[in-house]
Design a protein around this motif. Sequence first.
Motif, PDB file in Angstrom:
ATOM      1  N   VAL A 267      -4.116 -29.885  -8.002  1.00 53.78           N
ATOM      2  CA  VAL A 267      -3.675 -31.281  -8.064  1.00 53.78           C
ATOM      3  C   VAL A 267      -2.683 -31.561  -6.945  1.00 53.78           C
ATOM      4  O   VAL A 267      -2.781 -32.580  -6.231  1.00 53.78           O
ATOM      5  CB  VAL A 267      -3.036 -31.599  -9.431  1.00 53.78           C
ATOM      6  CG1 VAL A 267      -2.367 -32.977  -9.401  1.00 53.78           C
ATOM      7  CG2 VAL A 267      -4.076 -31.560 -10.549  1.00 53.78           C
ATOM      8  N   THR A 268      -1.718 -30.667  -6.777  1.00 56.92           N
ATOM      9  CA  THR A 268      -0.715 -30.841  -5.729  1.00 56.92           C
ATOM     10  C   THR A 268      -1.368 -30.893  -4.348  1.00 56.92           C
ATOM     11  O   THR A 268      -1.031 -31.744  -3.504  1.00 56.92           O
ATOM     12  CB  THR A 268       0.302 -29.688  -5.770  1.00 56.92           C
ATOM     13  OG1 THR A 268       0.925 -29.663  -7.065  1.00 56.92           O
ATOM     14  CG2 THR A 268       1.370 -29.860  -4.711  1.00 56.92           C
TER      15      THR A 268
ATOM     16  N   VAL B 191      -8.278 -35.615  -7.204  1.00 58.41           N
ATOM     17  CA  VAL B 191      -7.213 -35.497  -8.209  1.00 58.41           C
ATOM     18  C   VAL B 191      -7.757 -35.817  -9.601  1.00 58.41           C
ATOM     19  O   VAL B 191      -7.463 -35.114 -10.578  1.00 58.41           O
ATOM     20  CB  VAL B 191      -6.023 -36.418  -7.862  1.00 58.41           C
ATOM     21  CG1 VAL B 191      -5.059 -36.525  -9.037  1.00 58.41           C
ATOM     22  CG2 VAL B 191      -5.305 -35.895  -6.627  1.00 58.41           C
TER      23      VAL B 191
ATOM     24  N   THR C 167      -1.795 -41.012  -6.411  1.00 58.01           N
ATOM     25  CA  THR C 167      -1.668 -39.617  -5.997  1.00 58.01           C
ATOM     26  C   THR C 167      -0.198 -39.203  -5.852  1.00 58.01           C
ATOM     27  O   THR C 167       0.126 -38.026  -6.053  1.00 58.01           O
ATOM     28  CB  THR C 167      -2.411 -39.385  -4.674  1.00 58.01           C
ATOM     29  OG1 THR C 167      -1.940 -40.309  -3.679  1.00 58.01           O
ATOM     30  CG2 THR C 167      -3.920 -39.580  -4.856  1.00 58.01           C
TER      31      THR C 167
ATOM     32  N   ASP D 282      -7.769 -39.332  -4.195  1.00 59.38           N
ATOM     33  CA  ASP D 282      -7.640 -39.708  -5.605  1.00 59.38           C
ATOM     34  C   ASP D 282      -8.843 -39.254  -6.435  1.00 59.38           C
ATOM     35  O   ASP D 282      -8.715 -38.936  -7.620  1.00 59.38           O
ATOM     36  CB  ASP D 282      -7.428 -41.216  -5.760  1.00 59.38           C
ATOM     37  CG  ASP D 282      -8.535 -42.037  -5.124  1.00 59.38           C
ATOM     38  OD1 ASP D 282      -9.536 -42.321  -5.801  1.00 59.38           O
ATOM     39  OD2 ASP D 282      -8.376 -42.401  -3.950  1.00 59.38           O
TER      40      ASP D 282
ATOM     41  N   ALA E 228       2.462 -32.694 -11.266  1.00 59.70           N
ATOM     42  CA  ALA E 228       1.855 -31.366 -11.247  1.00 59.70           C
ATOM     43  C   ALA E 228       2.883 -30.237 -11.367  1.00 59.70           C
ATOM     44  O   ALA E 228       2.667 -29.286 -12.133  1.00 59.70           O
ATOM     45  CB  ALA E 228       1.010 -31.200  -9.992  1.00 59.70           C
TER      46      ALA E 228
ATOM     47  N   ALA F  57      -3.859 -40.177 -12.614  1.00 57.23           N
ATOM     48  CA  ALA F  57      -5.217 -40.107 -12.087  1.00 57.23           C
ATOM     49  C   ALA F  57      -5.976 -41.397 -12.354  1.00 57.23           C
ATOM     50  O   ALA F  57      -6.687 -41.909 -11.475  1.00 57.23           O
ATOM     51  CB  ALA F  57      -5.955 -38.918 -12.705  1.00 57.23           C
TER      52      ALA F  57
ATOM     53  N   ASP G 168      -4.570 -31.656  -3.551  1.00 60.73           N
ATOM     54  CA  ASP G 168      -5.405 -32.841  -3.366  1.00 60.73           C
ATOM     55  C   ASP G 168      -4.576 -34.122  -3.334  1.00 60.73           C
ATOM     56  O   ASP G 168      -4.935 -35.082  -2.641  1.00 60.73           O
ATOM     57  CB  ASP G 168      -6.458 -32.920  -4.473  1.00 60.73           C
ATOM     58  CG  ASP G 168      -7.519 -31.827  -4.323  1.00 60.73           C
ATOM     59  OD1 ASP G 168      -7.794 -31.418  -3.193  1.00 60.73           O
ATOM     60  OD2 ASP G 168      -8.053 -31.377  -5.354  1.00 60.73           O
ATOM     61  N   ALA G 169      -3.482 -34.146  -4.087  1.00 57.22           N
ATOM     62  CA  ALA G 169      -2.607 -35.321  -4.052  1.00 57.22           C
ATOM     63  C   ALA G 169      -1.958 -35.460  -2.679  1.00 57.22           C
ATOM     64  O   ALA G 169      -1.832 -36.567  -2.139  1.00 57.22           O
ATOM     65  CB  ALA G 169      -1.549 -35.221  -5.139  1.00 57.22           C
TER      66      ALA G 169
ATOM     67  N   ASP H  23      -9.632 -32.878 -10.720  1.00 55.13           N
ATOM     68  CA  ASP H  23      -8.720 -31.782 -11.059  1.00 55.13           C
ATOM     69  C   ASP H  23      -8.137 -31.960 -12.458  1.00 55.13           C
ATOM     70  O   ASP H  23      -8.051 -31.000 -13.234  1.00 55.13           O
ATOM     71  CB  ASP H  23      -7.565 -31.713 -10.052  1.00 55.13           C
ATOM     72  CG  ASP H  23      -8.014 -31.446  -8.635  1.00 55.13           C
ATOM     73  OD1 ASP H  23      -9.134 -30.925  -8.452  1.00 55.13           O
ATOM     74  OD2 ASP H  23      -7.233 -31.768  -7.712  1.00 55.13           O
TER      75      ASP H  23
ATOM     76  N   ALA I 123       0.885 -38.213  -9.261  1.00 57.16           N
ATOM     77  CA  ALA I 123       0.249 -36.945  -9.615  1.00 57.16           C
ATOM     78  C   ALA I 123       0.969 -35.782  -8.942  1.00 57.16           C
ATOM     79  O   ALA I 123       1.164 -34.723  -9.550  1.00 57.16           O
ATOM     80  CB  ALA I 123      -1.219 -36.964  -9.220  1.00 57.16           C
TER      81      ALA I 123
END
Length: 448
Positions: A376-377, A388, A430, A385, A437, A425, A379-380, A391, A433
């Motif tokens: 998550v971290t 995320v 993001t 998005d 995370a 999400a 992709d954020a 994820d 998120a």
Amino acid sequence: MSNRNLAAAVGVVLGAALVTSACDSGSTVEKAGPECVQIVEESTGKKTGDCLPLAPRKDRVDLGKPAFSHPASITNPLHPSTEVKQVIYGGQVDGKPFRTEFTLLPGTKTIVLKGERVKARTVQYMALSDGRIEELALDWFAQADDGSVWYLGEDVFNYKNGVVADTGGTWLAGKTGPAAMIMPARPETGDVYRPENAPETVFEEVTVKATGQTVDGPYGPVKGAITVNELHMDGSREDKVFAPGYGEFSTGNAHGDLEAVSLAVPTDAKPGPVPGDLTALSGAVRAAHDGPTDATARKARAAWDAYEASDRVPRLLARQMGRDLDALIRAVGAHDAAATRGAALRVAQNALDLRLRYEPLSSVEADRMDLWARQVTIDAAAGDDGAVAGDVTSLELTWERAGAGTPADKAAPVDDALRELREAADHKDTAAAAKSAPRLLAVLGDAS
């Protein structure tokens, strides 16, 4: 497992002469008469007017009504749904790396068949394409008194860009259609049965081609396998292999679409400590996942080469790990950020699978939670998005497995953190998120 999405695009059309008396009762008894299940084009969903080449009715072994005295204990060696806790499948579909986690969930679901309450077991089918969530299905199985296994329905969720696109293929025995035999008690060559037989929703017809076969398992020969041929709604056919200790073993081939067993637990579990080279590989892969550079990617490759030389590795997993590490090195060299993220994620997934051989499933599931939270971290930070959202879905589905049995006081903070991530999400936020995370990672550490 394969061709699950076909039901989302097509319907089953039965001729008027066929009467399935069980559509609302759960019985599988069908009245005799001419039968036509029309061929439907997969790409358009349109009927062709031609009938599928169905097997003769006399060959069907699923026409009687099953009795369910102890349905939640599923021990049929070719479909051992309660004996195997998790099966990992790999391969490729539509030219992309494909992965499935097939996991037994706790508890039962009561399904009513003609007034009879049957306790079915739930198996979570979580499919990932290129490392990302593509489909979730909750499958319900029960074993009849004669040892045959019956498919009582499934809840299906098909994902696109991290969110649910449709629920095509969902069905429930006793409502949508009858219970459907998915494995005879003692299959014989020529047996015919329908693992899905709900008019206008799902349909498959299977013919047993061979029994008593020996197949190459992840860690050696497996005796007692069978090969079946499956007829689909578009008129296509494919062979599947089922093997003791695994259930569905493989579909397709290495040169085209392939879904095959990487390993299963406890079938492939081995007592003893985790090999040192596997521990080193895990550390190197973690570094490459969190910070993929040319140096970390090549260190992960070197650690993999050392481990592969020191321990038995399932052939499919070895092929996948080599493929994904090569892809990671290429992506880093090409400065392709999206491809780098995807390859690093797949490499990390492979490494966790290897640990199933030596560690308890609960430990590996906990580390999968950690992996998805870190993803998550990543992709954020990339502002992706859709990734995320996927994820977070993967986190929720893994927690459904990993959180079973977690004391309420430890589970509650994880539930809260997941809800916070879900809200971020859903709003495609993001930045939120990225902030949530690390909090999830912290509470996961406290829950373990």
